[in-house]
Design a protein around this motif. Structure first.
Motif, PDB file in Angstrom:
ATOM      1  N   SER A 152      63.504  99.219  79.754  1.00 15.75           N
ATOM      2  CA  SER A 152      64.944  99.102  79.982  1.00 15.75           C
ATOM      3  C   SER A 152      65.344  99.869  81.231  1.00 15.75           C
ATOM      4  CB  SER A 152      65.718  99.634  78.771  1.00 15.75           C
ATOM      5  OG  SER A 152      65.444 100.993  78.586  1.00 15.75           O
ATOM      6  N   LYS A 153      66.308  99.363  81.948  1.00 19.34           N
ATOM      7  CA  LYS A 153      66.757  99.993  83.183  1.00 19.34           C
ATOM      8  C   LYS A 153      68.262 100.181  83.159  1.00 19.34           C
ATOM      9  CE  LYS A 153      63.084  98.441  86.314  1.00 19.34           C
ATOM     10  NZ  LYS A 153      62.790  97.834  87.621  1.00 19.34           N
ATOM     11  N   THR A 154      68.720 101.278  83.704  1.00 23.27           N
ATOM     12  CA  THR A 154      70.154 101.536  83.812  1.00 23.27           C
ATOM     13  C   THR A 154      70.470 101.925  85.244  1.00 23.27           C
ATOM     14  OG1 THR A 154      69.824 103.853  83.208  1.00 23.27           O
ATOM     15  CG2 THR A 154      70.330 102.328  81.433  1.00 23.27           C
ATOM     16  N   ASN A 155      71.635 101.541  85.689  1.00 24.43           N
ATOM     17  CA  ASN A 155      72.097 101.930  87.013  1.00 24.43           C
ATOM     18  C   ASN A 155      73.025 103.116  86.885  1.00 24.43           C
ATOM     19  OD1 ASN A 155      71.130  99.865  89.098  1.00 24.43           O
ATOM     20  ND2 ASN A 155      71.849  98.572  87.414  1.00 24.43           N
ATOM     21  N   THR A 156      72.709 104.215  87.536  1.00 15.97           N
ATOM     22  CA  THR A 156      73.496 105.439  87.443  1.00 15.97           C
ATOM     23  C   THR A 156      73.874 105.897  88.833  1.00 15.97           C
ATOM     24  OG1 THR A 156      72.154 106.014  85.534  1.00 15.97           O
ATOM     25  CG2 THR A 156      73.564 107.732  86.425  1.00 15.97           C
ATOM     26  N   LYS A 157      75.124 106.265  89.009  1.00 16.85           N
ATOM     27  CA  LYS A 157      75.602 106.749  90.301  1.00 16.85           C
ATOM     28  C   LYS A 157      76.156 108.156  90.160  1.00 16.85           C
ATOM     29  CE  LYS A 157      76.845 102.116  91.971  1.00 16.85           C
ATOM     30  NZ  LYS A 157      77.934 101.257  92.500  1.00 16.85           N
ATOM     31  N   THR A 198      59.234 102.284  85.610  1.00 11.45           N
ATOM     32  CA  THR A 198      60.504 102.992  85.775  1.00 11.45           C
ATOM     33  C   THR A 198      61.500 102.500  84.730  1.00 11.45           C
ATOM     34  OG1 THR A 198      61.257 101.354  87.388  1.00 11.45           O
ATOM     35  CG2 THR A 198      60.136 103.300  88.236  1.00 11.45           C
ATOM     36  N   ASP A 199      62.391 103.399  84.299  1.00 11.95           N
ATOM     37  CA  ASP A 199      63.357 103.007  83.277  1.00 11.95           C
ATOM     38  C   ASP A 199      64.795 103.086  83.744  1.00 11.95           C
ATOM     39  OD1 ASP A 199      63.968 105.751  83.190  1.00 11.95           O
ATOM     40  OD2 ASP A 199      62.605 106.105  81.526  1.00 11.95           O
ATOM     41  N   SER A 200      65.031 103.571  84.966  1.00  9.91           N
ATOM     42  CA  SER A 200      66.401 103.709  85.456  1.00  9.91           C
ATOM     43  C   SER A 200      66.416 103.524  86.965  1.00  9.91           C
ATOM     44  CB  SER A 200      66.983 105.087  85.100  1.00  9.91           C
ATOM     45  OG  SER A 200      66.943 105.306  83.717  1.00  9.91           O
ATOM     46  N   VAL A 201      67.611 103.266  87.475  1.00  3.92           N
ATOM     47  CA  VAL A 201      67.817 103.165  88.916  1.00  3.92           C
ATOM     48  C   VAL A 201      68.974 104.077  89.285  1.00  3.92           C
ATOM     49  CG1 VAL A 201      68.415 101.676  90.862  1.00  3.92           C
ATOM     50  CG2 VAL A 201      66.964 100.803  89.011  1.00  3.92           C
ATOM     51  N   ILE A 202      68.731 105.042  90.181  1.00  2.00           N
ATOM     52  CA  ILE A 202      69.770 105.972  90.621  1.00  2.00           C
ATOM     53  C   ILE A 202      69.791 105.980  92.142  1.00  2.00           C
ATOM     54  CG2 ILE A 202      70.557 108.358  90.636  1.00  2.00           C
ATOM     55  CD1 ILE A 202      69.352 108.744  87.945  1.00  2.00           C
ATOM     56  N   ASN A 203      70.960 105.768  92.706  1.00  2.00           N
ATOM     57  CA  ASN A 203      71.133 105.755  94.164  1.00  2.00           C
ATOM     58  C   ASN A 203      70.132 104.829  94.838  1.00  2.00           C
ATOM     59  OD1 ASN A 203      73.019 107.701  93.585  1.00  2.00           O
ATOM     60  ND2 ASN A 203      71.914 109.390  94.530  1.00  2.00           N
ATOM     61  N   GLY A 204      69.827 103.712  94.160  1.00  2.00           N
ATOM     62  CA  GLY A 204      68.922 102.729  94.726  1.00  2.00           C
ATOM     63  C   GLY A 204      67.452 103.061  94.566  1.00  2.00           C
ATOM     64  N   LYS A 205      67.119 104.181  93.888  1.00  2.00           N
ATOM     65  CA  LYS A 205      65.722 104.559  93.693  1.00  2.00           C
ATOM     66  C   LYS A 205      65.310 104.346  92.240  1.00  2.00           C
ATOM     67  CE  LYS A 205      64.245 107.805  97.253  1.00  2.00           C
ATOM     68  NZ  LYS A 205      63.527 109.083  97.474  1.00  2.00           N
ATOM     69  N   ASN A 206      64.092 103.852  92.082  1.00  2.00           N
ATOM     70  CA  ASN A 206      63.545 103.728  90.734  1.00  2.00           C
ATOM     71  C   ASN A 206      63.144 105.106  90.223  1.00  2.00           C
ATOM     72  OD1 ASN A 206      63.803 100.926  90.694  1.00  2.00           O
ATOM     73  ND2 ASN A 206      61.802 100.616  91.644  1.00  2.00           N
ATOM     74  N   VAL A 207      63.649 105.473  89.059  1.00  2.00           N
ATOM     75  CA  VAL A 207      63.395 106.797  88.502  1.00  2.00           C
ATOM     76  C   VAL A 207      63.064 106.678  87.025  1.00  2.00           C
ATOM     77  CG1 VAL A 207      64.900 107.951  90.164  1.00  2.00           C
ATOM     78  CG2 VAL A 207      65.847 107.176  87.979  1.00  2.00           C
ATOM     79  N   ASN A 208      62.633 107.794  86.454  1.00  2.00           N
ATOM     80  CA  ASN A 208      62.349 107.870  85.027  1.00  2.00           C
ATOM     81  C   ASN A 208      63.120 109.027  84.407  1.00  2.00           C
ATOM     82  OD1 ASN A 208      59.759 106.484  86.168  1.00  2.00           O
ATOM     83  ND2 ASN A 208      59.694 106.120  83.968  1.00  2.00           N
ATOM     84  N   LEU A 209      63.488 108.838  83.164  1.00  2.00           N
ATOM     85  CA  LEU A 209      64.135 109.914  82.424  1.00  2.00           C
ATOM     86  C   LEU A 209      63.082 110.959  82.076  1.00  2.00           C
ATOM     87  CD1 LEU A 209      66.569 111.117  80.940  1.00  2.00           C
ATOM     88  CD2 LEU A 209      65.941 109.723  78.956  1.00  2.00           C
ATOM     89  N   ILE A 210      63.326 112.216  82.481  1.00  2.00           N
ATOM     90  CA  ILE A 210      62.371 113.296  82.247  1.00  2.00           C
ATOM     91  C   ILE A 210      62.760 114.109  81.019  1.00  2.00           C
ATOM     92  CG2 ILE A 210      61.199 115.271  83.286  1.00  2.00           C
ATOM     93  CD1 ILE A 210      60.734 112.631  84.740  1.00  2.00           C
ATOM     94  N   VAL A 211      64.011 114.597  81.005  1.00  2.00           N
ATOM     95  CA  VAL A 211      64.466 115.459  79.919  1.00  2.00           C
ATOM     96  C   VAL A 211      65.923 115.136  79.598  1.00  2.00           C
ATOM     97  CG1 VAL A 211      64.590 117.831  79.065  1.00  2.00           C
ATOM     98  CG2 VAL A 211      63.021 117.289  80.912  1.00  2.00           C
ATOM     99  N   LYS A 212      66.268 115.171  78.317  1.00  2.00           N
ATOM    100  CA  LYS A 212      67.654 115.021  77.885  1.00  2.00           C
ATOM    101  C   LYS A 212      68.283 116.389  77.617  1.00  2.00           C
ATOM    102  CE  LYS A 212      67.159 110.474  75.686  1.00  2.00           C
ATOM    103  NZ  LYS A 212      67.359 109.712  74.434  1.00  2.00           N
ATOM    104  N   ASN A 213      69.610 116.373  77.498  1.00  2.00           N
ATOM    105  CA  ASN A 213      70.386 117.579  77.130  1.00  2.00           C
ATOM    106  C   ASN A 213      70.231 118.712  78.137  1.00  2.00           C
ATOM    107  OD1 ASN A 213      71.345 116.353  74.852  1.00  2.00           O
ATOM    108  ND2 ASN A 213      69.904 117.302  73.474  1.00  2.00           N
TER     109      ASN A 213
END
Length: 381
Positions: A152-157, A198-213
């Motif tokens: 799954s991918k999410t776009n975050t700005k 990759t599971d997310s897209v931030i500022n046009g870059k493919n990234v992964n969630l590392i840690v929550k909270n």
């Protein structure tokens, strides 16, 4: 009045007074009040019983039933009021518990696998620092966890960006971190030991969630090579170090709690004696000792922070003087008064450095190795 002719005494011809016996009548209000108070309504039963009691004397009946109806009605009213209060308190408790559960589950960590009902056993830190176990819906738990593969991918700005200095040549697993909505994402490099999607897209870059909270992130430099550590603070103010490059017996992008570091508000690097080093500072502007094997008393000359928290002890250093040995090479003795929990110690600490390598005036961070002896602290050799 008549008189007895023989005696001449007066004779009373009147008959003795006989009281009139009042005939009893049925007291319908008393009867109705008793029945209604038992079977229908305490309020209506109370009203009917009071009316029945007021008519009991006139009707010469129903007094006992009216009193019984009044007593039963009052007892039922008291019971109903207590029941309302009990149910209201129970509702408030359950409603509050539901709110608290949602709040606590948002701060949960170390969540286990969900059971057949979709709930997982998690922990959260209470206000007094105690670990509490709570059951949280597995779909809403935000446990602290390392990266897992997902499609799954999410776009975050509008994320906060932490870019590491790769000029040092350090083999980082992540070279850019992004903090958004209390989630820490990272751009995975080819140094990561396995291939992940990759599971997310931030500022046009493919990234992964590392840690929550995650609440705060600090990128700090250490050593002579200029390598950088990633320190983060979670929502319950625990502090962790992220393993962002290969270390013995450490999993890539896992993290370890710095148990001595609580209530950390800042972390930064300074020039120490022979290299760069970083310190963690709490809300009381105390430098927190983070070493388990060695302990240090610190003095941040740049920001004039001279208190170190070691366990529950506060060590304060106050600069006194410097003396330079006129030798080749030259050395300087830099003396500090020492206070332990506000009590001045008898001996000065001597910060001994080689002036031909680095000057005391150029050093930003004083690090004096210490050990506890009884109730005081002494310098380690």
């Amino acid at each position: 009045m008549n008189y007895d002719p023989n005696t001449g005494q007066p004779i009373n011809n009147q008959q003795p007074y006989q009281p009139v016996q009042q005939q009893s009548q049925t007291n319908g209000f008393a009867i109705a009040g008793l029945i209604v108070s038992i079977l229908v309504s305490a309020v209506i039963g109370l009203i009917l019983s009071i009316v029945g009691l007021s008519k009991a004397k006139k009707l010469n009946s129903g007094k006992g039933m009216a009193i019984a109806g009044i007593i039963i009605s009052v007892l039922k009213l008291i019971a109903e009021v207590l029941l309302v209060l009990l149910l209201g308190g129970l509702f408030a408790t359950l409603f509050g518990a539901a709110i608290n559960q949602e709040t606590y589950c948002s701060m949960a960590y170390e969540c286990g696998e969900p059971n057949e009902y979709g709930y997982a056993s998690c922990k959260y830190k209470s206000d007094n620092g105690v670990d509490i176990t709570i059951s949280c819906p597995a779909t809403t738990t935000k446990k602290t966890t390392t990266t897992t593969t997902t499609t799954s991918k999410t776009n975050t700005k509008d994320a906060i960006v932490y870019e590491l200095d790769t000029d040092s040549g350090a083999p980082y697993y992540v070279d850019v971190f992004y903090l958004k909505d209390n989630n820490l994402y990272g751009h995975i490099t080819d140094k990561f030991p396995r291939k992940i999607d990759t599971d997310s897209v931030i500022n046009g870059k493919n990234v992964n969630l590392i840690v929550k909270n995650v609440k705060k992130v600090f990128v700090v430099e250490y050593g002579q090579a200029g390598y950088q550590d990633v320190i983060f603070v979670d929502l319950i103010n625990k502090t962790y170090r992220l393993f962002n490059m290969e270390e013995a017996n450490k999993t890539a992008l896992s993290f370890e709690e710095i148990t001595s570091a609580t209530d950390i508000t800042n972390a930064y690097s300074l020039n120490a004696n022979d290299a760069r080093d970083y310190i963690l500072v709490n809300s009381k502007n105390q430098i927190v000792n983070t070493y388990s094997k060695y302990t240090y008393a610190y003095f941040d000359k740049k920001h004039n922070l001279n208190e170190t928290l070691i366990g529950s002890d506060v060590i304060k250093l106050v600069y006194v003087k410097s003396e330079i040995e006129e030798t080749t090479p030259r050395y300087s003795h830099n003396y500090f008064e020492v206070y332990v929990n506000g009590t001045k110690q008898d001996k000065l600490f001597d910060y001994y450095i080689c002036e031909d390598v680095t000057s005391y005036n150029d050093i930003e961070l004083i690090q004096i190795p210490v050990k506890k002896s009884g109730s005081t602290y002494v310098m380690q050799d």
